[in-house]
Write a protein that holds these residues in place. Structure first.
Motif, PDB file in Angstrom:
ATOM      1  N   ALA A  40       0.836  -1.201   0.000  1.00 34.72           N
ATOM      2  CA  ALA A  40       0.000   0.000   0.000  1.00 34.72           C
ATOM      3  C   ALA A  40       0.868   1.248   0.000  1.00 34.72           C
ATOM      4  O   ALA A  40       1.985   1.236   0.533  1.00 34.72           O
ATOM      5  CB  ALA A  40      -0.928   0.008   1.208  1.00 34.72           C
ATOM      6  N   GLU A  41       0.355   2.304  -0.616  1.00 34.90           N
ATOM      7  CA  GLU A  41       0.999   3.615  -0.532  1.00 34.90           C
ATOM      8  C   GLU A  41       0.319   4.329   0.621  1.00 34.90           C
ATOM      9  O   GLU A  41      -0.838   4.731   0.517  1.00 34.90           O
ATOM     10  CB  GLU A  41       0.798   4.377  -1.849  1.00 34.90           C
ATOM     11  CG  GLU A  41       1.695   5.604  -1.991  1.00 34.90           C
ATOM     12  CD  GLU A  41       1.260   6.747  -1.115  1.00 34.90           C
ATOM     13  OE1 GLU A  41       2.064   7.196  -0.281  1.00 34.90           O
ATOM     14  OE2 GLU A  41       0.106   7.186  -1.240  1.00 34.90           O
ATOM     15  N   THR A  42       1.001   4.449   1.744  1.00 39.11           N
ATOM     16  CA  THR A  42       0.350   4.764   3.013  1.00 39.11           C
ATOM     17  C   THR A  42       0.277   6.249   3.346  1.00 39.11           C
ATOM     18  O   THR A  42       0.391   6.640   4.513  1.00 39.11           O
ATOM     19  CB  THR A  42       1.056   4.004   4.152  1.00 39.11           C
ATOM     20  OG1 THR A  42       2.467   4.316   4.117  1.00 39.11           O
ATOM     21  CG2 THR A  42       0.866   2.510   4.005  1.00 39.11           C
ATOM     22  N   THR A  43       0.041   7.087   2.342  1.00 44.15           N
ATOM     23  CA  THR A  43      -0.229   8.508   2.604  1.00 44.15           C
ATOM     24  C   THR A  43      -1.512   8.896   1.875  1.00 44.15           C
ATOM     25  O   THR A  43      -1.571   9.939   1.221  1.00 44.15           O
ATOM     26  CB  THR A  43       0.945   9.405   2.133  1.00 44.15           C
ATOM     27  OG1 THR A  43       1.116   9.262   0.707  1.00 44.15           O
ATOM     28  CG2 THR A  43       2.241   9.029   2.827  1.00 44.15           C
ATOM     29  N   PHE A  44      -2.529   8.050   2.012  1.00 46.53           N
ATOM     30  CA  PHE A  44      -3.758   8.213   1.246  1.00 46.53           C
ATOM     31  C   PHE A  44      -4.978   8.096   2.175  1.00 46.53           C
ATOM     32  O   PHE A  44      -5.811   7.219   2.025  1.00 46.53           O
ATOM     33  CB  PHE A  44      -3.796   7.129   0.163  1.00 46.53           C
ATOM     34  CG  PHE A  44      -4.794   7.360  -0.947  1.00 46.53           C
ATOM     35  CD1 PHE A  44      -4.733   8.482  -1.752  1.00 46.53           C
ATOM     36  CD2 PHE A  44      -5.786   6.415  -1.198  1.00 46.53           C
ATOM     37  CE1 PHE A  44      -5.640   8.670  -2.788  1.00 46.53           C
ATOM     38  CE2 PHE A  44      -6.695   6.587  -2.235  1.00 46.53           C
ATOM     39  CZ  PHE A  44      -6.623   7.721  -3.024  1.00 46.53           C
ATOM     40  N   PRO A  45      -5.076   8.979   3.186  1.00 50.17           N
ATOM     41  CA  PRO A  45      -6.215   8.918   4.093  1.00 50.17           C
ATOM     42  C   PRO A  45      -7.506   9.278   3.369  1.00 50.17           C
ATOM     43  O   PRO A  45      -7.475  10.098   2.437  1.00 50.17           O
ATOM     44  CB  PRO A  45      -5.870   9.960   5.169  1.00 50.17           C
ATOM     45  CG  PRO A  45      -4.938  10.913   4.485  1.00 50.17           C
ATOM     46  CD  PRO A  45      -4.157  10.066   3.512  1.00 50.17           C
ATOM     47  N   PRO A  46      -8.656   8.676   3.719  1.00 51.29           N
ATOM     48  CA  PRO A  46      -8.845   7.766   4.853  1.00 51.29           C
ATOM     49  C   PRO A  46      -8.637   6.291   4.510  1.00 51.29           C
ATOM     50  O   PRO A  46      -9.025   5.428   5.276  1.00 51.29           O
ATOM     51  CB  PRO A  46     -10.303   8.017   5.222  1.00 51.29           C
ATOM     52  CG  PRO A  46     -10.960   8.253   3.885  1.00 51.29           C
ATOM     53  CD  PRO A  46      -9.933   9.019   3.073  1.00 51.29           C
ATOM     54  N   PHE A  47      -8.019   6.010   3.380  1.00 48.02           N
ATOM     55  CA  PHE A  47      -7.860   4.616   2.958  1.00 48.02           C
ATOM     56  C   PHE A  47      -6.649   3.955   3.597  1.00 48.02           C
ATOM     57  O   PHE A  47      -6.727   2.821   4.081  1.00 48.02           O
ATOM     58  CB  PHE A  47      -7.790   4.529   1.433  1.00 48.02           C
ATOM     59  CG  PHE A  47      -9.102   4.832   0.786  1.00 48.02           C
ATOM     60  CD1 PHE A  47     -10.046   3.844   0.584  1.00 48.02           C
ATOM     61  CD2 PHE A  47      -9.413   6.131   0.400  1.00 48.02           C
ATOM     62  CE1 PHE A  47     -11.269   4.132   0.009  1.00 48.02           C
ATOM     63  CE2 PHE A  47     -10.634   6.434  -0.178  1.00 48.02           C
ATOM     64  CZ  PHE A  47     -11.567   5.428  -0.374  1.00 48.02           C
ATOM     65  N   GLU A  48      -5.500   4.638   3.573  1.00 51.42           N
ATOM     66  CA  GLU A  48      -4.316   4.090   4.224  1.00 51.42           C
ATOM     67  C   GLU A  48      -3.388   5.224   4.633  1.00 51.42           C
ATOM     68  O   GLU A  48      -3.056   6.088   3.816  1.00 51.42           O
ATOM     69  CB  GLU A  48      -3.545   3.105   3.326  1.00 51.42           C
ATOM     70  CG  GLU A  48      -3.404   3.527   1.889  1.00 51.42           C
ATOM     71  CD  GLU A  48      -4.538   3.005   1.031  1.00 51.42           C
ATOM     72  OE1 GLU A  48      -5.128   1.966   1.376  1.00 51.42           O
ATOM     73  OE2 GLU A  48      -4.831   3.636   0.006  1.00 51.42           O
ATOM     74  N   PHE A  49      -3.003   5.215   5.900  1.00 49.54           N
ATOM     75  CA  PHE A  49      -2.060   6.196   6.412  1.00 49.54           C
ATOM     76  C   PHE A  49      -1.493   5.683   7.733  1.00 49.54           C
ATOM     77  O   PHE A  49      -2.001   4.703   8.303  1.00 49.54           O
ATOM     78  CB  PHE A  49      -2.718   7.569   6.595  1.00 49.54           C
ATOM     79  CG  PHE A  49      -3.890   7.602   7.551  1.00 49.54           C
ATOM     80  CD1 PHE A  49      -3.746   8.102   8.832  1.00 49.54           C
ATOM     81  CD2 PHE A  49      -5.146   7.142   7.162  1.00 49.54           C
ATOM     82  CE1 PHE A  49      -4.814   8.151   9.712  1.00 49.54           C
ATOM     83  CE2 PHE A  49      -6.232   7.183   8.029  1.00 49.54           C
ATOM     84  CZ  PHE A  49      -6.062   7.687   9.309  1.00 49.54           C
TER      85      PHE A  49
END
Length: 259
Positions: A40-49
């Motif tokens: 995951a690319e984890t700077t994509f709120p609210p999906f992944e962070f």
């Protein structure tokens, strides 16, 4: 007396060795946990962070990925990487599954297999609060637009006539560039822009009402791994049936998903 004592000690030692052997056998018999490596690319709120306090990866996608893994009997391990590196990592066997707000597109479907859609999105625009000239996508012609690299927002922005598109590694950088006046607008997925406006409390920006390119998100699996694709689809179906999907959706979006 000496022989008797020795016999007792030897008997005790034998019992101890047998006990240790039994424990070792039980440990050997216990199957190792099956691991599902999720990219995951984890700077994509609210999906992944990344949560600032716990440092854990959180969000709608992260909860759903863990629920899918649990349903399948897998231990989920999240691996953070750049969005444009996700498909190459999947193709190279470094990860098993992509769960990262990835839109299902014909171009991507040539490289990977997608699960059944698990979220419907669309593209939206954020501009400065005092901007009265940009009212929708038509008015973006000839303007400077910030996007996240590798996303469908970036692809669509590049199609806008005369627009200068600036690509950033994260959404946060895109919003900062808008605040700094380096661009006229940010184009991104609707829920991402909505989440930013709700959580940041940024009064200097506004979200426009026009939505473009309704699109579905899917979980991506290597084409050669048809068995995993079937398992993921089955798990998603079961989570929707037992209500777990609805709980996760409501947790992150404040409402139940549309039927």
């Amino acid at each position: 007396m000496f022989n008797k004592r020795m016999m007792v000690m030897m008997a005790a030692l034998l019992v101890l060795l047998l006990g240790l052997a039994g424990c070792g056998q039980k440990a050997a018999d216990k199957p190792a946990a099956k691991v599902l490596k999720v990219g995951a690319e984890t700077t994509f709120p609210p999906f992944e962070f990344q949560d600032e306090q716990s440092k854990e990866y959180v969000g709608f996608d992260m909860d759903l990925a863990r629920a899918v893994g649990k349903q399948m009997g897998y231990e989920v391990q999240i691996q953070s990487m750049g969005f444009d590196g996700l498909i190459p990592a999947l193709e190279g066997g470094n990860i098993d599954l992509i769960v990262s707000g990835m839109s299902i597109t014909p171009e991507r479907a040539e490289k990977v297999s997608f699960s059944k859609p698990y979220y419907k999105s669309g593209l939206s625009i954020i501009v400065k609060a005092d901007n009265q000239t940009i009212k929708g996508f038509k008015e973006l012609e000839g303007k400077k637009i910030a996007v996240q690299i590798g996303t469908t927002g970036a692809e669509e922005a590049k199609k806008i006539k005369g627009a200068t598109v600036r690509e950033f590694n994260s959404n946060a950088e895109s919003y900062m560039e808008l605040k700094a006046g380096g661009v006229d607008a940010v184009v991104n997925d609707l829920p991402v822009n909505q989440y930013y406006m709700a959580k940041s409390g940024d009064k200097s920006a506004k979200l426009l009402s026009e939505i473009s390119n309704a699109e579905d998100y899917g979980m991506a699996i290597a084409k050669k791994n048809g068995e995993l694709t079937e398992k993921v689809n089955k798990a998603l179906e079961e989570l929707k049936k037992n209500g777990e999907y609805d709980k996760i959706y409501e947790k992150w979006f404040g409402k139940k998903p549309q039927a």
